[in-house]
Structures are given as C-alpha cells and as structure tokens.
Design an enzyme around this catalytic site. Structure first.
Site, PDB file in Angstrom:
ATOM      1  N   ASP A   1       0.791  -1.232   0.000  1.00 22.37           N
ATOM      2  CA  ASP A   1       0.000   0.000   0.000  1.00 22.37           C
ATOM      3  C   ASP A   1       0.823   1.281   0.000  1.00 22.37           C
ATOM      4  OD1 ASP A   1       1.012  -0.266   2.538  1.00 22.37           O
ATOM      5  OD2 ASP A   1      -0.843   0.229   3.577  1.00 22.37           O
ATOM      6  N   GLU A   2       2.140   1.202  -0.262  1.00 22.37           N
ATOM      7  CA  GLU A   2       2.932   2.429  -0.278  1.00 22.37           C
ATOM      8  C   GLU A   2       4.099   2.322  -1.246  1.00 22.37           C
ATOM      9  OE1 GLU A   2       5.335   3.380   3.173  1.00 22.37           O
ATOM     10  OE2 GLU A   2       5.071   1.357   3.958  1.00 22.37           O
TER      11      GLU A   2
END
Length: 415
Positions: free
Chosen positions: A140-141
């Site tokens: 998610d990053e």
C-alpha cells in the site's frame, strides 16, 4: 541531497533539477478496499482481521448481516481499521479481543489478500503511467522520484511549487480513477521527509514541503514520527529529555553518538535535520520469503500432532507456491515457533543446493524442528526460505549439508 550551490557548480554547467521525492500511501488500504465491496459501511467503524466465518451473510430481503467485534473470541489481531474505528482507539496489530472492548459495535470483516493485491497492482500501474521511477515499499505504499517528470519543476502563476503540486494532484486523480480509492502524498526533497509528510494531512492528503518548512512542520512532531526511531530508541531519548524532533535536532551530536553508538547516533542527528541522500531504488531482491500462522488456541506437539502436522505441511506447500510464483529458489530453510508466554524460537538449515519444491522444504524444515524442545504448547508456527537465487544463477558454494531427497509430502518428524 541538496542541489549544489553556484560556487560548487563548474562554469557553464546547467543547474541540476530540484530533487522532488514523493511518498504515496493508500488511505486505510485494506479497509477502503472492503468499503468498495460494502459501500453501506462507509463512515462506520469497521475492523479487518476476521476469519472466513466472519464474512457477511446475505439475508432473504437482500440486506447483509455483519459480524460484530463484541462477538469475537480468539487470538486474532487487527489487520487494519477504518478511520472511524481508529477514532475509538482501534489500531493495527491490536488483539481483536481488546479491540472489542474499545469498539464492541464495530463491524468485523475477514481479510481478502487476493483482492488487496489486485488493487495494489492497479494503483501502482496508474502511478507508473505518470512517474515511472518507483520504489515499491509494500502492498500500500511507494516512493516516487518526480524530479524529471515533465512540468514538475515549473512555477504556476505566483506559486513556485505549482508544478509539483499539479503533478501530485494528477497522481491522486489517476489512482482514484483506477481504483476508486484515495491516497495521501507527501512530497519533499528526500525519502525521510516525504514519509513523514504523507501522514500529516491524512486521509486524502497532499503535502509539499521544502527545507524551509522543517522548523514549522517537522520539528514540533514527536521523535517516533521519524521512520527508523522505534519504541526502544524513543524511550531512551526520553530519558535524555528528548521527545520532539526539535529537541533531537538541538541535541549534541557527541551526546547522541555516546548514547546510541557511532552510526545510529550520527544518523539521529542527520534525520532530525531532515537530511537523507538515499535514492529511490526501483528494484531490490527480497532477503527471504516466509509463511506463518497464529493458532486460535495453543497446540501441543503430542496431543495435537495430527493437526500440527497438517498445518506444518500446508505452510511448506504455501511457501513453495510463493517461491515458484515469484521465481526463486532458496538454500536456507528456517522455522519459527512461538510458545505460550510469547517465547520465540528459530532454527535454520543451509542446504548444499537451492530448492523450491514443497516436499524438500518440508523435509528440511522437519530436520530443523527436531532441534527444538516441544514440551510447551505452541501459539505460532512459521516456515522461512532465505539465501534466495534465481533459476540459472551461478551455482552457490558447497555447503556441509546435503540436499534433501525428493519425497512425497508426509507429516514427518515430531508432527
């Protein structure tokens, strides 16, 4: 890294582009993916971390019946939660039973990692169409080097940073179109500051900072906001009267080196002043690949031998599938066991040749298992593969151990 000054630049040389590094973090990613599936839960406290049995049931009238956190029993932990649940004190890695005391009416949903990986691929592909220099930091990053993206160095009207803001908005809009999800972006001259900045205006944030903003936006924050300062280091800093980044920046470098060692002490000083020269790394090989599971109840090697054997074999099969899907072999097989009382034990074995198949992994992991006292009950079991290589790589140096023979997977050894 700061751009060189006019005095440092060779005569006639063009000024290098200003360095702009972005950190893009998806907002409450797993929970947000679930809200796409269950939009009626938007704005409600929702916790992700349940099992399949906690999936919603569709009733005859078409409505859904959801599991509530108050009814959960077991030792599972919160994977993530919506911002409404976080406002009630529920955070990642918290035990679900404890979370149930804080937010008993919160909705409990099972995890769906296949879906999360799908949306992860979508948002990263959307970013790559605009800014291809990406460092993948997880599901998610990502970090993004925007320095050479067209338009990023241009002023817009009276805003000298208008170009970088425009590119950031384009990134956010592209991610939203591709996934239906929001993200927060921090953009600064380096990775350390951008990681902090992306969290300043969540959710759906866009924060652009320069070195001039460090005293007002970074220094008032607690030291834990610096990625690399964990709870132990923060507690040690507190004994020195250092709680904020400003106080850390004002501390004597000699004192930090004395208390934390030469390398880490010097890094603390540099980090507090927002200095970080790390590049955006577009590719890196994993150090290891692992699979583990936490049991709903403590299991005993003798009384629960059949169940443990089945779980152990499944973990080896899952690890083998991960290796084959990602295109790796490995030479070092390891196990991880956590007993009642949270005592953790690891054992590993390095093989003569790299392996990838489940039977060989199971046999090597079983040999590791024989070196552990299993008289206490178990709460976690894991299998790990390290010393990774690609098929066709140069053969590794010989090891003392020999490669385990190919064999049918069986519940061998103590399980």
């Amino acid at each position: 890294m700061l751009p060189m000054t006019e005095h440092e630049r060779p005569p006639g040389a063009a000024a290098p582009p200003r360095r702009w590094i972005a950190h893009l973090d998806m907002d409450a990613f797993y929970a947000s993916v679930e809200l796409l599936r269950y939009p009626e839960l938007k704005g409600q406290p929702v916790v992700i971390g349940g099992r399949r049995m906690h999936a919603p049931r569709t009733l005859e009238d078409g409505s859904r019946q959801y599991a509530r956190l108050r009814d959960y029993t077991g030792r599972g932990v919160v994977t993530t939660s919506t911002y409404a649940a976080r406002a009630l004190g529920v955070h990642s890695a918290m035990g679900l039973m404890k979370a149930g005391l804080l937010a008993p009416d919160a909705i409990l949903l099972p995890t769906d990692f296949d879906s999360y990986r799908h949306y992860s691929r979508l948002f990263k592909a959307a970013v790559a169409e605009i800014a291809p220099v990406i460092e993948d930091r997880g599901i998610d990053e990502i970090y993004i080097d925007l320095s050479a993206v067209p338009g990023v160095q241009e002023a817009v009207g009276h805003d000298p940073l208008g170009g970088v803001r425009a590119v950031a908005r384009e990134l956010k809009n592209s991610v939203s179109r591709a996934t239906g999800l929001s993200c927060s972006i921090g953009i600064t001259p380096n990775k350390l500051l951008s990681k902090i900045a992306s969290d300043l205006d969540k959710p759906d944030g866009l924060t652009v900072l320069t070195e001039e903003d460090i005293p007002t936006r970074i220094w008032p924050l607690p030291v834990r906001r610096i990625n690399g300062i964990g709870p132990k280091a923060a507690a040690k800093l507190e004994t020195l009267g250092i709680q904020t980044i400003a106080e850390l920046a004002a501390a004597s470098p000699a004192l930090l080196v004395e208390r934390f060692g030469r390398s880490y002490g010097a890094w603390l000083h540099e980090a507090a002043h927002g200095r970080d020269e790390r590049p955006v790394v577009t590719h890196s090989e994993p150090v290891s690949i692992s699979r583990e599971t936490t049991f709903e109840r403590d299991l005993h090697a003798r009384h629960d031998r059949e169940l443990l054997g089945r779980i152990f074999t499944e973990l080896c099969e899952q690890l083998a599938a991960d290796l084959q899907r990602k295109g790796y072999l490995g030479r070092t097989v390891g196990i991880k066991l956590r007993f009642e009382g949270f005592r953790t034990v690891t054992r590993d074995q390095t093989l003569a040749l790299p392996i990838q198949d489940a039977a060989a992994i199971r046999q090597a992991a079983g040999q590791c298992l024989k070196r552990v006292d299993l008289s206490q009950r178990l709460r976690l079991l894991g299998v790990r593969m390290a010393s990774l290589s690609r098929p066709g790589d140069a053969p590794p140096p010989p090891a003392r151990a020999t490669r385990p023979a190919q064999a049918r997977i069986e519940n061998l050894s103590l399980f």
